[in-house]
Design a protein around this motif. Structure first.
Motif, PDB file in Angstrom:
ATOM      1  N   LEU A  29       0.826  -1.207   0.000  1.00 50.32           N
ATOM      2  CA  LEU A  29       0.000   0.000   0.000  1.00 50.32           C
ATOM      3  C   LEU A  29       0.859   1.255   0.000  1.00 50.32           C
ATOM      4  N   ALA A  30       1.948   1.239   0.744  1.00 49.02           N
ATOM      5  CA  ALA A  30       2.805   2.422   0.799  1.00 49.02           C
ATOM      6  C   ALA A  30       3.463   2.683  -0.553  1.00 49.02           C
ATOM      7  N   CYS A  31       3.880   1.599  -1.232  1.00 47.55           N
ATOM      8  CA  CYS A  31       4.569   1.774  -2.505  1.00 47.55           C
ATOM      9  C   CYS A  31       3.648   2.335  -3.586  1.00 47.55           C
ATOM     10  N   ARG A  32       2.399   1.877  -3.609  1.00 49.38           N
ATOM     11  CA  ARG A  32       1.500   2.400  -4.641  1.00 49.38           C
ATOM     12  C   ARG A  32       0.746   3.645  -4.162  1.00 49.38           C
ATOM     13  N   ALA A 348      -3.192   6.086  14.636  1.00 49.73           N
ATOM     14  CA  ALA A 348      -2.855   4.663  14.514  1.00 49.73           C
ATOM     15  C   ALA A 348      -1.395   4.485  14.117  1.00 49.73           C
ATOM     16  N   LEU A 349      -0.940   5.239  13.117  1.00 54.88           N
ATOM     17  CA  LEU A 349       0.423   5.075  12.617  1.00 54.88           C
ATOM     18  C   LEU A 349       1.460   5.559  13.622  1.00 54.88           C
ATOM     19  N   SER A 350       1.224   6.717  14.236  1.00 57.03           N
ATOM     20  CA  SER A 350       2.207   7.226  15.202  1.00 57.03           C
ATOM     21  C   SER A 350       2.263   6.341  16.442  1.00 57.03           C
ATOM     22  N   GLU A 379       6.189   5.351   5.501  1.00 58.83           N
ATOM     23  CA  GLU A 379       7.615   5.181   5.217  1.00 58.83           C
ATOM     24  C   GLU A 379       8.416   5.007   6.507  1.00 58.83           C
ATOM     25  N   LYS A 380       8.054   5.743   7.562  1.00 61.58           N
ATOM     26  CA  LYS A 380       8.730   5.594   8.852  1.00 61.58           C
ATOM     27  C   LYS A 380       8.535   4.185   9.403  1.00 61.58           C
ATOM     28  N   LEU A 381       7.317   3.680   9.315  1.00 63.91           N
ATOM     29  CA  LEU A 381       7.023   2.359   9.848  1.00 63.91           C
ATOM     30  C   LEU A 381       7.820   1.269   9.136  1.00 63.91           C
ATOM     31  N   ILE A 382       7.866   1.351   7.828  1.00 58.55           N
ATOM     32  CA  ILE A 382       8.615   0.356   7.056  1.00 58.55           C
ATOM     33  C   ILE A 382      10.093   0.403   7.430  1.00 58.55           C
ATOM     34  N   ARG A 383      10.627   1.623   7.573  1.00 60.76           N
ATOM     35  CA  ARG A 383      12.042   1.761   7.945  1.00 60.76           C
ATOM     36  C   ARG A 383      12.299   1.238   9.352  1.00 60.76           C
ATOM     37  N   LEU A 384      11.383   1.527  10.286  1.00 63.05           N
ATOM     38  CA  LEU A 384      11.598   1.176  11.684  1.00 63.05           C
ATOM     39  C   LEU A 384      11.419  -0.313  11.941  1.00 63.05           C
ATOM     40  N   THR A 385      10.382  -0.909  11.346  1.00 68.77           N
ATOM     41  CA  THR A 385      10.076  -2.305  11.653  1.00 68.77           C
ATOM     42  C   THR A 385      10.746  -3.279  10.692  1.00 68.77           C
TER      43      THR A 385
END
Length: 496
Positions: A29-32, A348-350, A379-385
């Motif tokens: 979902l983030a990529c598209r 939810a995201l934060s 993008e932060k979530l993907i980088r962090l997790t």
């Protein structure tokens, strides 16, 4: 042309291309960039939703010395009874007065639907002003006047000379939008069109220096306001909190600040753009200060505007050192625990980012809608997790959530108070993701959330026992289906 020149704000589906239906892996979902997310006609089956009137009333009832006049059926606005405890507590925490919200209804009947309710509305405005002598009367258009064509703007103008209060028409016709975050735009629209211009003209000479507008459109309770005020005042900045529980007579200060800063981009962009366009006040709308990294980024953005970066770095370093020391004995409890988060998109995201910082494994996220402001958070979530997990964009569809929870089996579920029932009945430990009496924001909020989760995970028996005696209304066959089966994709087919 400014949106504030219109009688009512545009739908978020039109203004932001916001949407309420998608489901896939977070990375996909983030990529598209959510291009397949559908704003309308989003599901071939839908279980329930929320009217935008609900969040709008939460804000309007908080304004001191105001009356909320519902123009509609008697049931419209009745949720104010349930929200009144927060109004009483908020008034007490900020002003030292235990005061209820004041809301009235024109109580439209079948006869009014046929013949029109404008005469009844005019009389109600005059009576509300006479009886309560408020500074502000919010005249709220619900579905019925929107359908039959009652012109609340014209009625407000017609009786304006007969009342002392400022009359603020608010358009909350629930059938017009499925994105109930439009409610925040509706309330800001009324305040920006009617209240702020008069205040600015009256106090044009009162330009403040080094003052920050701290936006709180029901994003946080008083404890969280105090935390952000503490951090900003440590940087020698004055703070205006707006709009919940803000005195209408003092809202003029909003037009005199040096900077406006958002605490939730989902809530604030509409008014921030207006304050910049009309009053020349720049704004920051990049991060929600929930979590360690996000709080630091939020502070650095504010400090960067005032060229006080060195002071901010000293403050952040000291706060983080104290916080990490306090979290050290709690974090072993969180290692290996899976968490599922459900809330408005930015919260939810934060919160998911904060949980990852605490050592939880984020197992899944449900966001109530999606718009452009959250892309950076994905993008932060993907980088962090460094992992992929399900993301569900859903405006309250518990059947999808139940399916996901059965598959993912998280150890803890964080959702809104009225949305934790599904997880609780499955025996999952639950914690409320937003409550005006609890802290979530800033460094203290991070510690307080961790402390509460530690206590709940130390004794998860209540929900486990509950699951033995309660059952969800879904057949076992549903749990074997794709949880996103009924969501339409961009091509018009369901996502099977």
């Amino acid at each position: 042309m400014s949106f504030f020149e219109l009688k009512e704000p545009p739908r978020r589906e039109d203004r932001l291309k916001a949407c309420i239906a998608d489901g896939a892996a977070l990375g996909e979902l983030a990529c598209r960039r959510m291009r397949c997310c559908q704003p309308d006609g989003e599901r071939t089956f839908t279980q329930n939703s929320i009217c935008l009137l609900l969040p709008a009333l939460g804000t309007m009832n908080s304004i001191p010395n105001s009356v909320v006049l519902m123009h509609g059926g008697l049931g419209c606005g009745s949720s104010s009874h349930g929200g009144n405890a927060a109004v009483r507590a908020g008034n007490n925490q900020r002003w030292g007065v235990v005061k209820d919200g004041t809301w009235l209804s024109t109580g439209l009947t079948e006869t009014d639907v046929i013949g029109g309710g404008e005469t009844k509305l005019a009389a109600a405005i005059i009576e509300a002003d006479r009886r309560y002598k408020p500074a502000v009367i919010f005249v709220v258009a619900s579905c019925v006047p929107g359908i039959i064509g009652d012109d609340v703007e014209s009625i407000a103008e017609q009786v304006r000379s007969e009342v002392q209060a400022k009359i603020l028409p608010v358009h909350c016709e629930g059938f017009k939008t499925k994105i109930w975050a439009t409610a925040y735009d509706a309330v800001y629209h009324a305040i920006g069109r009617t209240l702020l211009p008069a205040a600015a003209e009256k106090n044009d000479a009162e330009k403040s220096v080094h003052t920050v507008n701290l936006m709180n459109m029901s994003s946080m309770g008083r404890g969280d306001e105090v935390e952000l005020e503490r951090l900003l005042k440590a940087l020698k900045l004055d703070v205006n909190v707006f709009p919940v529980f803000a005195d209408p007579e003092n809202m003029r200060r909003m037009t005199q600040a040096d900077l406006s800063v958002s605490t939730c981009p989902t809530h604030d962009d509409y008014m921030l753009n207006h304050l910049q366009e009309k009053y020349g006040i720049p704004f920051i709308i990049r991060h929600m200060p929930i979590g360690i990294e996000n709080t630091g980024k939020w502070l650095r953005d504010v400090a960067g505007f005032f060229n006080i970066g060195d002071q901010a770095e000293e403050l952040i370093a000291a706060e983080e050192a104290e916080l990490y020391a306090a979290l050290e004995p709690l974090k072993p409890m969180f290692a290996g625990k899976k968490a599922f988060v459900s809330a408005g998109e930015f919260r939810a995201l934060s919160t998911a980012i904060l949980l990852a910082e605490l050592g939880f494994e984020v197992a899944g996220i449900r966001a109530f809608h999606h718009d452009e402001f959250a892309v950076v958070e994905y993008e932060k979530l993907i980088r962090l997790t460094g992992k992929d997990y399900p993301l569900n964009i859903a405006n309250c569809q518990p059947f999808e959530e139940a399916n996901l929870l059965k598959r993912l089996k998280p150890d803890v579920f964080l959702g809104h108070l009225n949305g934790n029932g599904t997880a609780a009945k499955l025996g999952i430990t639950t914690h409320v993701i937003y409550n005006v009496g609890l802290q979530y924001v800033g460094y203290r909020g991070a510690y307080e959330l961790a402390r509460r989760l530690y206590r709940q995970l130390s004794n998860p028996r209540f929900n486990r026992s509950l699951s033995r005696f309660t059952h969800l209304p879904y057949q076992e066959s549903w749990y074997k289906e794709n949880p996103f089966k009924y969501i339409k994709v961009a091509g018009g087919e369901t996502d099977e």
